[in-house]
Write an enzyme that holds these catalytic residues in place. Structure first.
Site, PDB file in Angstrom:
ATOM      1  N   TYR A  16      -9.155  14.402  -6.276  1.00  0.00           N
ATOM      2  CA  TYR A  16      -8.044  13.863  -7.185  1.00  0.00           C
ATOM      3  C   TYR A  16      -7.278  14.819  -7.942  1.00  0.00           C
ATOM      4  O   TYR A  16      -6.305  14.690  -8.177  1.00  0.00           O
ATOM      5  CB  TYR A  16      -9.135  13.084  -8.301  1.00  0.00           C
ATOM      6  CG  TYR A  16      -8.517  12.238  -9.435  1.00  0.00           C
ATOM      7  CD1 TYR A  16      -7.828  10.894  -9.126  1.00  0.00           C
ATOM      8  CD2 TYR A  16      -8.302  12.675 -10.486  1.00  0.00           C
ATOM      9  CE1 TYR A  16      -7.143  10.218 -10.428  1.00  0.00           C
ATOM     10  CE2 TYR A  16      -7.618  12.003 -11.779  1.00  0.00           C
ATOM     11  CZ  TYR A  16      -7.155  10.742 -11.450  1.00  0.00           C
ATOM     12  OH  TYR A  16      -6.663  10.100 -12.416  1.00  0.00           O
ATOM     13  N   ALA A  17      -7.938  15.776  -8.492  1.00  0.00           N
ATOM     14  CA  ALA A  17      -7.200  16.919  -9.033  1.00  0.00           C
ATOM     15  C   ALA A  17      -6.220  17.566  -8.127  1.00  0.00           C
ATOM     16  O   ALA A  17      -4.978  17.963  -8.485  1.00  0.00           O
ATOM     17  CB  ALA A  17      -8.448  18.190  -9.440  1.00  0.00           C
ATOM     18  N   ASP A  27       0.939  -1.303   0.052  1.00  0.00           N
ATOM     19  CA  ASP A  27      -0.022   0.066  -0.107  1.00  0.00           C
ATOM     20  C   ASP A  27       0.633   1.262  -0.122  1.00  0.00           C
ATOM     21  O   ASP A  27       1.427   1.613   1.012  1.00  0.00           O
ATOM     22  CB  ASP A  27      -0.888  -0.023   1.288  1.00  0.00           C
ATOM     23  CG  ASP A  27      -1.776   1.222   1.202  1.00  0.00           C
ATOM     24  OD1 ASP A  27      -1.670   2.141   0.454  1.00  0.00           O
ATOM     25  OD2 ASP A  27      -2.473   1.347   2.285  1.00  0.00           O
ATOM     26  N   VAL A  28       1.068   1.812  -1.008  1.00  0.00           N
ATOM     27  CA  VAL A  28       1.927   2.861  -1.327  1.00  0.00           C
ATOM     28  C   VAL A  28       1.694   4.151  -0.126  1.00  0.00           C
ATOM     29  O   VAL A  28       2.787   4.960  -0.087  1.00  0.00           O
ATOM     30  CB  VAL A  28       2.104   3.311  -2.684  1.00  0.00           C
ATOM     31  CG1 VAL A  28       2.833   2.444  -3.777  1.00  0.00           C
ATOM     32  CG2 VAL A  28       0.855   4.052  -3.410  1.00  0.00           C
ATOM     33  N   ALA A  38      -4.644  16.226  -5.582  1.00  0.00           N
ATOM     34  CA  ALA A  38      -3.551  15.065  -5.673  1.00  0.00           C
ATOM     35  C   ALA A  38      -2.605  15.108  -6.968  1.00  0.00           C
ATOM     36  O   ALA A  38      -1.425  15.090  -6.955  1.00  0.00           O
ATOM     37  CB  ALA A  38      -3.938  13.814  -5.260  1.00  0.00           C
TER      38      ALA A  38
END
Ligand code: NAD
Length: 245
Positions: free
Chosen positions: A153-154, A61-62, A156
């Protein structure tokens, strides 16, 4: 043939990451296929081996820094120190901001942005020692242009650009480059349930007139990961069929 390099590809169980792993292997690199669960790496690892390449699967899990560090240590002892790192693992938890809960915000930032930081940090020492390294971070058109319902999301994906530029400045003198690929809409599990109207609009707007495939993205990543791209760093390359021209 020059010595085989070790390439780490996160999120390589399927989609874009799987194709990057296959193409890096056929370019002669030994590939560490990383996905959340090691059992999910089997398909990619077997496909690489069937084509005569070298690959091994690792579960990680990064978003968890201890897990990322331990995974890079395991890769180093089993395959060798990573020379190439492709930070491709990513998730979406889309919803309008007013409805977004803290968990949806935090998890997307943790996987998509902190995950790349964790993996980069774990690989840098080895790359610095070798005085050679290639880091490619997979962002998105959404990170460059925003997306309604995708604030997490944007943010990140835009953050990945800043991370990449800083990495490029910190380690360029050691022969390490860091670049960003910003794909447009690519046919994978991630986009499989997008509304038909959105897909139609992408197809209509992009000059090339179609969605992308993992095969459109992987060769550009492979180029950036090769010796050919040694004078190119801190760049953001859109692979989006011209969507935002
Ligand atoms: P996908 O959902 O098919 O694959 C995502 C991969 O990430 C899977 O292998 C999954 O196991 C892995 N992953 C998820 N969480 C993880 C974690 N915590 N630790 C390790 N691995 C984890 O997605 P895809 O479409 O192939 O996307 C790959 C990358 O490309 C992502 O970063 C995505 O944001 C980006 N991207 C995709 C598109 C698109 O249209 N598909 C467009 C732009 C950018």
């Amino acid at each position: 043939m020059s010595e085989q390099r070790v390439a780490v590809v996160s999120g390589a169980s399927r989609g874009i990451g799987r194709e990057i792993a296959l193409q890096l292997a056929s370019a002669g690199n030994a590939v560490a296929v990383v996905a959340t669960k090691v059992e999910n790496t089997v398909g990619t690892v077997e496909a690489i081996r069937a084509a005569g390449g070298v690959a091994q699967g690792f579960g990680c899990d990064v978003s968890n820094s201890a897990d990322a560090t331990a995974t890079i240590e395991a890769i180093t002892s089993e395959l060798g120190a990573p020379a190439i790192l492709i930070n491709n693992a990513g998730i979406t938890r889309d919803t309008l901001m007013l409805r977004m809960d803290d968990d949806a915000w935090n998890r997307v930032i943790a996987v998509n942005l902190t995950g790349a930081y964790n993996m980069t940090k774990a690989c840098l020492k080895g790359m610095m020692k070798a005085r050679w390294g290639r880091i490619v971070n997979i962002s998105s058109v959404i990170g460059l242009h925003g997306g309604a319902g995708q604030a997490n999301y944007a943010a990140a994906k835009a953050g990945l650009v800043g991370l990449t530029l800083s990495t490029a400045k910190e380690v360029g003198s050691r022969g390490i480059t860091a670049n960003v690929i910003a794909p447009g809409f690519i046919e994978t599990d991630m986009t499989s349930d997008l509304p038909e109207a959105m897909i139609e609009s992408v197809v209509k707007t992009a000059p090339v007139g179609r969605l992308g495939t993992p095969g459109d993205v992987a060769p550009i990543v492979c180029f950036l990961a090769s010796d050919l791209a040694s004078y190119m760093t801190g760049q953001v390359i859109s692979v989006d069929g011209g969507l935002y021209l």
